[in-house]
Design a protein around this motif. Sequence first.
Motif, PDB file in Angstrom:
ATOM      1  N   THR A  40      -0.263  -0.776  -3.857  1.00  0.00           N
ATOM      2  CA  THR A  40      -1.344  -0.881  -4.842  1.00  0.00           C
ATOM      3  C   THR A  40      -2.214   0.363  -4.864  1.00  0.00           C
ATOM      4  OG1 THR A  40      -2.752  -1.975  -3.224  1.00  0.00           O
ATOM      5  CG2 THR A  40      -1.461  -3.396  -4.678  1.00  0.00           C
ATOM      6  N   GLY A  41      -1.919   1.331  -4.040  1.00  0.00           N
ATOM      7  CA  GLY A  41      -2.683   2.571  -3.983  1.00  0.00           C
ATOM      8  C   GLY A  41      -2.058   3.495  -2.963  1.00  0.00           C
ATOM      9  N   LYS A  42      -2.708   4.616  -2.725  1.00  0.00           N
ATOM     10  CA  LYS A  42      -2.150   5.590  -1.801  1.00  0.00           C
ATOM     11  C   LYS A  42      -2.074   5.045  -0.374  1.00  0.00           C
ATOM     12  CE  LYS A  42      -2.498  10.417  -0.479  1.00  0.00           C
ATOM     13  NZ  LYS A  42      -3.233  11.666  -0.626  1.00  0.00           N
ATOM     14  N   TYR A  43      -3.091   4.309   0.069  1.00  0.00           N
ATOM     15  CA  TYR A  43      -3.125   3.787   1.427  1.00  0.00           C
ATOM     16  C   TYR A  43      -3.262   2.269   1.473  1.00  0.00           C
ATOM     17  CZ  TYR A  43      -3.918   8.679   2.483  1.00  0.00           C
ATOM     18  OH  TYR A  43      -3.805  10.042   2.562  1.00  0.00           O
ATOM     19  N   ARG A  57      -6.259   3.216   7.308  1.00  0.00           N
ATOM     20  CA  ARG A  57      -7.271   4.266   7.377  1.00  0.00           C
ATOM     21  C   ARG A  57      -7.045   5.089   8.637  1.00  0.00           C
ATOM     22  NH1 ARG A  57     -12.713   0.706   6.289  1.00  0.00           N
ATOM     23  NH2 ARG A  57     -12.048  -0.154   4.317  1.00  0.00           N
ATOM     24  N   PRO A  58      -7.538   6.320   8.664  1.00  0.00           N
ATOM     25  CA  PRO A  58      -7.471   7.082   9.918  1.00  0.00           C
ATOM     26  C   PRO A  58      -8.361   6.434  10.980  1.00  0.00           C
ATOM     27  CG  PRO A  58      -8.032   8.500   8.071  1.00  0.00           C
ATOM     28  CD  PRO A  58      -8.072   7.095   7.573  1.00  0.00           C
ATOM     29  N   TRP A  66      -5.211   3.001  11.628  1.00  0.00           N
ATOM     30  CA  TRP A  66      -5.499   1.600  11.887  1.00  0.00           C
ATOM     31  C   TRP A  66      -5.433   0.854  10.571  1.00  0.00           C
ATOM     32  CZ3 TRP A  66      -9.934  -1.221  10.341  1.00  0.00           C
ATOM     33  CH2 TRP A  66     -10.966  -0.482   9.775  1.00  0.00           C
ATOM     34  N   THR A  67      -5.107  -0.420  10.643  1.00  0.00           N
ATOM     35  CA  THR A  67      -4.889  -1.229   9.451  1.00  0.00           C
ATOM     36  C   THR A  67      -5.885  -2.377   9.414  1.00  0.00           C
ATOM     37  OG1 THR A  67      -2.545  -0.730   9.613  1.00  0.00           O
ATOM     38  CG2 THR A  67      -3.156  -2.524   8.147  1.00  0.00           C
TER      39      THR A  67
END
Length: 91
Positions: A40-43, A57-58, A66-67
Amino acid sequence: MPPNEAFASLNQQANAESSTDPPATPAPSGPAKRHRWHPTGKYSKRCRDCDLHALQRPHPYARRWWTEWTRGEQNWNTLQGDKTPPCTPAT
């Protein structure tokens, strides 16, 4: 009472108490349902079946990702040590 006898009596008590416990529920017969991720997006990505949203995210202090998973008002993340929530499709 010597330590060995005390330990043996505790084991006997534990065995007697466990025999009156109800039987454990059987494990599910098949493997757990896997998520079907749709980007749904880049990350970020979303499960097509259970509408779980995952955002990567970093990590703030380490050189890793981390998710964070969100479903409605519930959320989980790897910073707290959570595992990926199971896929529970909406019926």
